[in-house]
Design a protein around this motif. Structure first.
Motif, short mmCIF file in Angstrom:
data_model
loop_
_atom_site.label_atom_id
_atom_site.label_comp_id
_atom_site.label_asym_id
_atom_site.label_seq_id
_atom_site.Cartn_x
_atom_site.Cartn_y
_atom_site.Cartn_z
N ALA A 172 0.83 -1.21 0.00
CA ALA A 172 0.00 0.00 0.00
C ALA A 172 0.86 1.26 0.00
O ALA A 172 0.57 2.23 -0.70
N LEU A 173 1.95 1.24 0.75
CA LEU A 173 2.81 2.43 0.82
C LEU A 173 3.51 2.69 -0.50
O LEU A 173 3.80 3.83 -0.84
N ARG A 174 3.79 1.65 -1.26
CA ARG A 174 4.43 1.86 -2.57
C ARG A 174 3.50 2.53 -3.56
O ARG A 174 3.93 3.00 -4.60
N ALA A 175 2.21 2.58 -3.25
CA ALA A 175 1.26 3.24 -4.14
C ALA A 175 1.30 4.75 -4.01
O ALA A 175 0.64 5.46 -4.76
N GLU A 176 2.08 5.27 -3.06
CA GLU A 176 2.22 6.71 -2.90
C GLU A 176 2.86 7.32 -4.15
O GLU A 176 3.65 6.67 -4.83
N PRO A 177 2.53 8.56 -4.48
CA PRO A 177 3.18 9.22 -5.62
C PRO A 177 4.70 9.20 -5.49
O PRO A 177 5.24 9.25 -4.39
N LYS A 178 5.37 9.14 -6.62
CA LYS A 178 6.84 9.05 -6.64
C LYS A 178 7.48 10.33 -6.15
O LYS A 178 8.53 10.32 -5.50
N TYR A 179 6.87 11.48 -6.48
CA TYR A 179 7.44 12.78 -6.13
C TYR A 179 6.52 13.53 -5.17
O TYR A 179 5.30 13.51 -5.32
N ASP A 180 7.12 14.19 -4.19
CA ASP A 180 6.35 15.06 -3.30
C ASP A 180 5.99 16.37 -3.99
O ASP A 180 4.90 16.90 -3.78
N VAL A 181 6.90 16.88 -4.79
CA VAL A 181 6.71 18.19 -5.42
C VAL A 181 7.14 18.14 -6.88
O VAL A 181 8.25 17.67 -7.20
N PHE A 331 2.84 20.31 2.21
CA PHE A 331 3.33 19.05 1.63
C PHE A 331 3.25 17.87 2.59
O PHE A 331 3.48 16.73 2.17
N GLY A 332 2.96 18.10 3.85
CA GLY A 332 3.09 17.03 4.82
C GLY A 332 4.55 16.84 5.16
O GLY A 332 5.44 17.45 4.57
N ARG A 333 4.80 16.01 6.15
CA ARG A 333 6.17 15.78 6.58
C ARG A 333 6.77 14.61 5.83
O ARG A 333 6.11 13.61 5.58
N ARG A 334 8.04 14.73 5.51
CA ARG A 334 8.74 13.60 4.88
C ARG A 334 9.28 12.73 5.99
O ARG A 334 10.10 13.16 6.80
N LEU A 335 8.82 11.49 6.06
CA LEU A 335 9.23 10.60 7.14
C LEU A 335 10.23 9.59 6.61
O LEU A 335 11.02 9.87 5.73
N ALA A 336 10.16 8.38 7.11
CA ALA A 336 11.12 7.36 6.72
C ALA A 336 10.99 7.01 5.25
O ALA A 336 9.93 7.15 4.65
N ALA A 337 12.08 6.53 4.67
CA ALA A 337 12.05 6.10 3.27
C ALA A 337 11.08 4.93 3.11
O ALA A 337 10.91 4.11 4.01
N LEU A 338 10.43 4.87 1.97
CA LEU A 338 9.51 3.78 1.73
C LEU A 338 10.26 2.47 1.57
O LEU A 338 11.40 2.45 1.14
N PRO A 339 9.62 1.36 1.94
CA PRO A 339 10.29 0.06 1.81
C PRO A 339 10.55 -0.27 0.36
O PRO A 339 9.81 0.12 -0.53
N LYS A 340 11.64 -0.98 0.11
CA LYS A 340 12.00 -1.37 -1.25
C LYS A 340 11.12 -2.53 -1.71
O LYS A 340 10.68 -3.33 -0.94
#
Length: 340
Positions: A172-181, A331-340
């Protein structure tokens, strides 16, 4: 002949409900995965997720408030983008208002940890999404639905569900958009390569500021284009830009000194997709800098559109400061890197 009357069979008692709140596709996927895990561990408990438990044609607000009234426990699924989501805040407020002094609301950080919580969510005792955090969460659910299981049984049943749950949440987390901005910096708006070079140097400072100071993932087309001689004349560049914009969570537009139709196109594309947009524009009293009339009125119609004019910035360093200052809200906060 007398007829014998039969009494209706007593209805089964309603199952205790756990309300699972979400906002955004990744949070929704995680909420559905938690629902499955909760119902697998607690045979007599119903986990309620709006996207699965409100049917087509049903009046959603009534179903939502009804589920809240029947719930004994609430989980809020948080990603780095929905930490300050209006819907998350609305549902959390509704939960807290329903439970009142018996509030049992647990924010679950799907990325990062509880230090990333902001008010009012940080007033609740949250947990991170890891095996230890989920063990505490399930033990707490058990307590608040009447302790049908021993803690040892909860831990053993959760252990059997953990790999499936983690895999579903990671997916589910990998479904996040690739870029924040997506930083829109129209490159064809300059009369000479020298003008472009000066603009490019300034714009790249904004890109690096967002990356280094905010930890955001930024797409900016001019990074790969060192001079106007390197402009792509075919459709490849347009395809790449649109693909990146479609895979971005926000648009920031630095409006040029000359009207560039590409800037308007990218803004329209972003708005059509519902992306939050921030337009940095120059002196709007000057005709050559003025936004088209309808673009200038967008903040009156959409809460996720801002126009930041020359009264708030003069240099590109000022733009960076405005973006950094408003990072959490925009933008929300940038937290931990997404899992590979």
């Amino acid at each position: 002949m007398a007829t014998r009357r039969t009494s209706a069979a007593p209805s089964a008692p309603a199952k205790p409900k756990v309300f699972v709140s979400w906002s955004g596709p990744s949070s929704e996927g995680a909420a559905k995965a938690l629902k499955k895990a909760i119902e697998a561990v607690f045979n007599g408990v119903e986990a309620w997720v709006s996207s699965e438990d409100i049917k087509l044609g049903e009046e959603w607000f009534g179903k939502l408030t009804g589920a809240l009234a029947e719930s004994r426990f609430a989980i809020v699924c948080l990603t780095r983008r929905n930490l300050i989501s209006g819907w998350v805040m609305f549902e959390t407020g509704a939960v807290a208002g329903t439970f009142r002094d018996k509030a049992k609301v647990v924010p679950v950080l799907l990325e990062g940890d509880t230090n990333d919580l902001v008010d009012p969510l940080k007033r609740f005792n949250g947990t991170a999404f890891n095996e230890a955090g989920m063990r505490r969460l399930f033990e707490s659910i058990n307590l608040h639905v009447g302790s049908p299981l021993t803690d040892e049984a909860v831990r053993e049943l959760l252990r059997k569900q953990w790999k499936t749950l983690k895999k579903a949440v990671d997916t589910a987390l990998r479904a996040e958009p690739k870029y924040d901005v997506f930083l829109s910096v129209p490159m064809a708006a300059f009369a000479s390569d020298a003008q472009y070079q000066a603009f490019r140097t300034d714009a790249l400072r904004v890109v690096e500021g967002l990356r280094q100071r905010c930890g955001l993932r930024v797409y900016c087309a001019l990074e790969k284009i060192a001079s106007t001689q390197k402009f792509e004349t075919g459709g490849t560049a347009a395809q790449q830009d649109l693909a990146a914009l479609a895979d971005s969570a926000n648009l920031v537009l630095i409006y040029p000194e000359r009207l560039a139709t590409s800037a308007l196109f990218e803004a329209g594309f972003a708005l059509a997709r519902g992306l939050p947009c921030r337009f940095f524009v120059r002196d709007q009293s000057q005709p050559q800098f003025r936004l088209p009339y309808l673009m200038g009125k967008l903040p009156e119609a959409y809460s996720n559109v801002s126009i930041i004019d020359a009264s708030e910035w003069q240099s590109f360093d000022d733009i960076t400061e405005r973006l950094v200052e408003n990072q959490a809200a925009w933008f929300g906060r940038r937290l931990a890197a997404l899992p590979k």
